[in-house]
Design a protein around this motif. Sequence first.
Motif, PDB file in Angstrom:
ATOM      1  N   VAL A   1       0.848  -1.196   0.000  1.00 19.60           N
ATOM      2  CA  VAL A   1       0.000   0.000   0.000  1.00 19.60           C
ATOM      3  C   VAL A   1       0.880   1.241   0.000  1.00 19.60           C
ATOM      4  N   CYS A   2       0.591   2.138  -0.927  1.00 23.35           N
ATOM      5  CA  CYS A   2       1.297   3.409  -1.027  1.00 23.35           C
ATOM      6  C   CYS A   2       0.270   4.533  -0.928  1.00 23.35           C
TER       7      CYS A   2
ATOM      8  N   ALA B   1       2.383   4.265   9.165  1.00 27.18           N
ATOM      9  CA  ALA B   1       3.245   3.083   9.288  1.00 27.18           C
ATOM     10  C   ALA B   1       2.592   2.030  10.177  1.00 27.18           C
ATOM     11  N   ASP B   2       2.020   2.461  11.265  1.00 25.09           N
ATOM     12  CA  ASP B   2       1.370   1.529  12.193  1.00 25.09           C
ATOM     13  C   ASP B   2       0.175   0.836  11.543  1.00 25.09           C
ATOM     14  N   ALA B   3      -0.450   1.521  10.562  1.00 22.38           N
ATOM     15  CA  ALA B   3      -1.598   0.942   9.855  1.00 22.38           C
ATOM     16  C   ALA B   3      -1.158  -0.052   8.776  1.00 22.38           C
ATOM     17  N   GLY B   4       0.157  -0.093   8.503  1.00 16.72           N
ATOM     18  CA  GLY B   4       0.668  -1.042   7.513  1.00 16.72           C
ATOM     19  C   GLY B   4       1.071  -0.417   6.190  1.00 16.72           C
ATOM     20  N   LEU B   5       1.208   0.925   6.147  1.00 17.71           N
ATOM     21  CA  LEU B   5       1.614   1.561   4.896  1.00 17.71           C
ATOM     22  C   LEU B   5       3.012   1.103   4.496  1.00 17.71           C
ATOM     23  N   TYR B   6       3.163   0.739   3.236  1.00 16.03           N
ATOM     24  CA  TYR B   6       4.441   0.233   2.740  1.00 16.03           C
ATOM     25  C   TYR B   6       5.304   1.363   2.179  1.00 16.03           C
TER      26      TYR B   6
END
Length: 335
Positions: A129-130, A145-150
């Motif tokens: 995910v971007c 970042a904590d939500a999983g953003l790549y």
Amino acid sequence: MTEVRHDWTKEEISDIYHTPLLDLIYRAATVHRENKDYAEVQISSLISVKTGGCPEDCAYCPQAARYQTGVNVHAILPKEEVVAAAQKAKAGGASRLCMGAAWREVRDNRDFDKVIEMVQAVNELDMEVCCTLGMLTESQAQRLADAGLYAYNHNLDTSEDDYKRIITTRTYDDRLKTIENVRKAKISVCSGGIIGLGETVEDRISMLKTLSNMPQHPESVPVNALVPVEGTPLAEQPRVSVWDMVRMIATARIVMPRTVVRLSAGRTEMSTVEQALCFMAGASSIFAGEKLLTTPNPAFDEDMAMFELLGLTPRKAFKNGRPHQAKNIEESVIA
């Protein structure tokens, strides 16, 4: 293996850029082929989760509220619509979904909460995910970042000297600060620029110097050709030559040998042969799908036919690890 450097001079980059074209392509292709996965190309899909009405004055952008470009303004999309678009993109071969919002900067409000939910939902689809949402604070970057953003996209667009001609509503330092905040959150950086804005070759070289001399090279560098849009100040700019695109891609490949160089906006105006030259020169990613935010883009089936013809294969998601586990670019070949 080509050395990764962070001390390039303008003169060195200029010498590379002005190398006779066939020699330049050969040199870039040689650097590219030092990676055994040189024939892998990442397919990314880009969706506008909030369109138009932006207060910025970016001279190229149809989403700026001050220009009459015919773009329909819409509020932030429902999460379900974004997830459906992500599923369609994945079925078409995309391993990364980039979500763009026409904001000057992220605000800590309900709309940002919704974006966080979108990031979490798309991450669960096993896609990278971007996001490209404008300027970010350090705490906002950490929340993504904590939500999983790549990855986070924040283009420099042009050189520092040329920047005020294109954008006056923020500074070059604002751009660099957001990239710094993204780095602190251990999110991979996607940052490149646009050619065809009326910039000089020296501006292009200066932008590449800024990118290549960062303490850590961006994991991804998009090279965009301007798509002129009626109603914007740059509506009458001529189409960028494919040879200019090839020179930019090849030079980026040489000075940032382990970076993913993205053949981005402007592909609808390029033939398969022209795109093949860009791949030969070191491009290792494309955006696929019918639109790039608000501008046309080749469809997935057209790109799959091109991949088959050229012997390219789509790169899988998370090749270099999950968020916060990605290998340092200086230690890993990711082209």
